[in-house]
Motif scaffolding. Structure first.
Motif, PDB file in Angstrom:
ATOM      1  N   VAL A   1      -5.208   0.629   3.795  1.00  0.00           N
ATOM      2  CA  VAL A   1      -4.410   0.991   2.641  1.00  0.00           C
ATOM      3  C   VAL A   1      -4.094   2.490   2.597  1.00  0.00           C
ATOM      4  O   VAL A   1      -3.589   2.981   1.611  1.00  0.00           O
ATOM      5  N   SER A   2      -4.370   3.204   3.669  1.00  0.00           N
ATOM      6  CA  SER A   2      -4.059   4.642   3.676  1.00  0.00           C
ATOM      7  C   SER A   2      -2.762   4.917   4.433  1.00  0.00           C
ATOM      8  O   SER A   2      -2.268   4.077   5.174  1.00  0.00           O
ATOM      9  N   SER A   3      -2.213   6.104   4.236  1.00  0.00           N
ATOM     10  CA  SER A   3      -0.956   6.484   4.871  1.00  0.00           C
ATOM     11  C   SER A   3      -1.081   6.667   6.367  1.00  0.00           C
ATOM     12  O   SER A   3      -0.084   6.807   7.056  1.00  0.00           O
TER      13      SER A   3
ATOM     14  N   ARG B   1      -0.030   6.207  -5.007  1.00  0.00           N
ATOM     15  CA  ARG B   1      -1.068   5.615  -5.855  1.00  0.00           C
ATOM     16  C   ARG B   1      -2.071   6.673  -6.304  1.00  0.00           C
ATOM     17  O   ARG B   1      -2.369   6.803  -7.505  1.00  0.00           O
ATOM     18  N   LEU B   2      -2.558   7.472  -5.373  1.00  0.00           N
ATOM     19  CA  LEU B   2      -3.556   8.477  -5.744  1.00  0.00           C
ATOM     20  C   LEU B   2      -2.947   9.538  -6.659  1.00  0.00           C
ATOM     21  O   LEU B   2      -3.635  10.088  -7.512  1.00  0.00           O
TER      22      LEU B   2
ATOM     23  N   THR C   1      -0.908   5.131  -0.265  1.00  0.00           N
ATOM     24  CA  THR C   1      -1.999   6.004  -0.711  1.00  0.00           C
ATOM     25  C   THR C   1      -1.526   7.160  -1.534  1.00  0.00           C
ATOM     26  O   THR C   1      -2.036   7.442  -2.609  1.00  0.00           O
ATOM     27  N   ARG C   2      -0.546   7.882  -0.994  1.00  0.00           N
ATOM     28  CA  ARG C   2      -0.139   9.127  -1.619  1.00  0.00           C
ATOM     29  C   ARG C   2       0.327   8.904  -3.060  1.00  0.00           C
ATOM     30  O   ARG C   2      -0.129   9.555  -3.997  1.00  0.00           O
TER      31      ARG C   2
ATOM     32  N   VAL D   1     -14.543  -5.265   2.690  1.00  0.00           N
ATOM     33  CA  VAL D   1     -14.999  -3.887   2.623  1.00  0.00           C
ATOM     34  C   VAL D   1     -16.464  -3.778   2.195  1.00  0.00           C
ATOM     35  O   VAL D   1     -16.948  -2.699   1.910  1.00  0.00           O
TER      36      VAL D   1
ATOM     37  N   PRO E   1       0.806  -1.218   0.000  1.00  0.00           N
ATOM     38  CA  PRO E   1       0.000   0.000   0.000  1.00  0.00           C
ATOM     39  C   PRO E   1       0.843   1.274   0.000  1.00  0.00           C
ATOM     40  O   PRO E   1       1.922   1.315   0.579  1.00  0.00           O
TER      41      PRO E   1
ATOM     42  N   GLY F   1      -9.430   7.361  -4.472  1.00  0.00           N
ATOM     43  CA  GLY F   1      -9.677   7.163  -3.053  1.00  0.00           C
ATOM     44  C   GLY F   1      -9.285   5.809  -2.529  1.00  0.00           C
ATOM     45  O   GLY F   1      -8.555   5.066  -3.173  1.00  0.00           O
ATOM     46  N   PHE F   2      -9.769   5.541  -1.329  1.00  0.00           N
ATOM     47  CA  PHE F   2      -9.535   4.225  -0.738  1.00  0.00           C
ATOM     48  C   PHE F   2     -10.777   3.837   0.060  1.00  0.00           C
ATOM     49  O   PHE F   2     -11.574   4.679   0.447  1.00  0.00           O
ATOM     50  N   SER F   3     -10.916   2.512   0.294  1.00  0.00           N
ATOM     51  CA  SER F   3     -12.135   1.998   0.900  1.00  0.00           C
ATOM     52  C   SER F   3     -11.851   1.424   2.275  1.00  0.00           C
ATOM     53  O   SER F   3     -12.692   0.778   2.865  1.00  0.00           O
TER      54      SER F   3
ATOM     55  N   SER G   1      -4.742  -2.006  -4.717  1.00  0.00           N
ATOM     56  CA  SER G   1      -4.025  -1.143  -3.787  1.00  0.00           C
ATOM     57  C   SER G   1      -3.346  -1.967  -2.704  1.00  0.00           C
ATOM     58  O   SER G   1      -2.872  -1.437  -1.733  1.00  0.00           O
TER      59      SER G   1
END
Lengths: 304, 304, 304
Positions: free
Chosen positions: B75-77, A53-54, A50-51, C75, A48, B69-71, A71
């Protein structure tokens, strides 16, 4: 066909073309908003981020293109024992261009050897390379400084494991009269392998940010992770030396710029964010524009 | 620039504008199918919610826009220790508008304080607010009832923790002569703080759905979770009082409507689904149209 | 309205129409690149499958359409106890067409009974059916062989649990004079239920690939999983019989084609990949074109 696996895959001249394409995109975004109509980016994040990938997905969508991908390795076929080479051969049947992050060093290089008709962009391969971060760094420096030569850049924090620092140092070392100041605790010093290509007179090492901050045109901050230290006593004793706050900033030049690859934890105090020299959030915007220019450039090279 | 953090952020007049925009979108969807060309929605779900996330993403895509985005927080920073403020500052460089769900109360409000040029829509912040669900509820009521005043609404089930119920009650209490009947076991009664703004003569409380169902214009059902009860004996004794089935429906008015924020578990028997008064699936469609109208409205406010 | 739940839901004539649509798409992709403008595919993967999911999403995006969905049950709202029927009723309010994979047999069929206006494509329901893989297989055979009758096809590996093999055998058995050779260890033989519809003279069974490979027009390989065997001794003794390598290929016809549903683990040696008869990566491309044709066909049937 061209790939971007590591920063030096592009010559100085090729970077110049990318930079002037970035200028065009920033000046007239609407002229590029259909460049990738009917084109697909495969965004393959085996780990993963985020930054990054987005940023890629935004870049592709702002060019009118579309995105497929994942992701997280957990939802990829690699959990069924498929090799990376096979995954890439399948994806090549779907997508026009591919950005991939993978925990293993060399993964993107391997992918670039396998494909026949899909440019690969390395979005990070383990601790190894992350060339589009370097691209973001270079665009930001060019925007605020107008040049790459005759600059003094300080890298501060974890210089041992910070791949973005290794890559940027190598990229900047191609320009004339760039001075490097490596600011870190003993445990996290810049590895020999990265210093040996820099002329002796062009770099120095220190463990005190405040002592050298006044000499810098650019300060590149990075995270100092507690778990890198032998003892937490050592960490506690040292960490403040590598935290940027308003107090230390008083010693800096008025036109110094502060970069950071983000995410930031506590190595830059929030009070610094409102300082005009803090450009690390703008840096992410330049990164997105850089990825737009890169996608255009690689798709054009493919069609040649 | 305007955000939607909690239902009362919009005045009655602003809601009226939203509702009439919804009417326009339903009547002529093709006239809106390019409204968001070249616009990006950041869909940031720090905790999973399929229904709400897909509703926002559908809304944006039906307007011609795109989504990043993310779900899932995993998977976020934020897993790397980044603050929400930093994440939002980065995302603002990518997207034109942002819908976010976060497990912490006040997260969306904080985001709205940080951004300079990206409207924030709260898609749920912990047990606190979920204003686009309220929007869906209001649009559904308006569609079937044609008005908000002079209505009797029953809220049934978990009134203690049901944030959609708290929000809708506050929103409806702004209209004239709305009567509330709160139907719940003792353990799950409507909290005092939500009752104190309602006139004493405008609400009553009961633990029997069947006793009051005949008085209702609207029945708003919610889930009664076993784990909310002190003992499972107590749960077994009480649960049937709060399950809607065909038998209890016999006592209801012919034009009563049944709402539910979904997901439903067993609090509405499947046999009720085919009853014309059951409009909870249509409610999700109205929610999607409401989100389309909201995105248009916030993007227009930003450009003013 | 039509769904695709299992391969025999389409008649031979309907497949012929699909195939000729595939020909048109391959010949002139740009004529189809706006077919699904303003249309939404719901891509609901209650269990992960990168290859199939990305194939569907690519297909929809190459038609100008957009995609919403999830790649993982974790999810989805099903974690909150929602029934599949409820999830589908909600999704129907968002999307125009739906591809779904679910771990339970019959899930797609159930979904197709619930919807009123959204065609369902089964993208795999447990060990049961996977009709778009069959579609990919058929398109590939037609492309390389130009016909379906008078062919000898060998299925090799795990014939007991390989759902793609069961489906393809049933689909091919509708054509004239198709001969089947089932190549597997005793433990993984083709189940009786799938053999009973095939004429006795049209199939034979063996446990040696090399003995029969010379008779084949098509060799369909599949994975032999160690955990299917009673003992690992037995696995070690047998596995090499079912691995395709250059040595065994020497005995095959020059125009035999090798198919595999992928992912491949070790049952086809990498040295085989460069052989012209190896068409398993092209097969994934035909799968994507097949899904484009299928989406077009189901959306047209819906509008009739």
């Amino acid at each position: 066909m061209k790939h971007l696996i590591e920063p030096l895959d592009f010559t100085i001249e090729e970077y110049e073309k990318l930079f002037s394409l970035v200028d065009d995109i920033i000046a007239k975004p609407e002229e590029f908003s259909h460049f990738c109509d009917n084109k697909l980016l495969a965004s393959l994040f085996f780990e993963p981020s985020t930054r990054t990938r987005l940023s890629f997905e935004t870049a592709m969508e702002r060019l009118g293109g579309k995105v497929i991908g994942f992701s997280d390795a957990g939802v990829s076929s690699s959990t069924k024992g498929e090799t990376l080479a096979d995954t890439i051969r399948v994806i090549e049947n779907y997508a026009d261009i591919c950005a991939m992050r993978h925990p293993k060093e060399g993964a993107a290089l391997l992918a670039s050897k396998v494909v026949k008709n899909m440019p690969i962009i390395n979005a990070g391969d383990g601790g190894h390379e992350h060339p589009t971060q370097t691209l973001a760094d270079l665009i930001t420096i060019r925007h605020y400084k107008g040049r790459f030569d005759n600059l003094t850049i300080g890298f501060c924090g974890d210089l041992k494991f910070g791949r973005t620092i290794h890559s940027l140092a190598r990229a900047l070392n191609r320009y004339k009269n760039v001075k490097f100041i490596f600011i870190s605790p003993e445990e996290l010093k810049m590895p020999e392998v990265f210093k040996q290509n820099i002329k002796k007179e062009n770099y120095k090492e220190t463990d005190s940010l405040v002592d050298v901050i006044g000499d810098l045109d650019i300060l590149y901050m990075s995270r100092v992770q507690k778990e890198r230290f032998v003892s937490s006593d050592e960490y506690e004793r040292l960490k403040d030396f590598f935290i940027l706050d308003r107090e230390k900033l008083k010693h800096a030049k008025d036109d110094m710029i502060i970069l950071h690859p983000l995410p930031r934890v506590n190595e830059i105090a929030p009070e610094v964010d409102s300082d005009e020299r803090a450009v690390y959030f703008q840096q992410t915007k330049f990164g997105m524009f850089g990825r737009m220019a890169l996608i255009i450039t690689l798709l054009e090279a493919k069609n040649d």
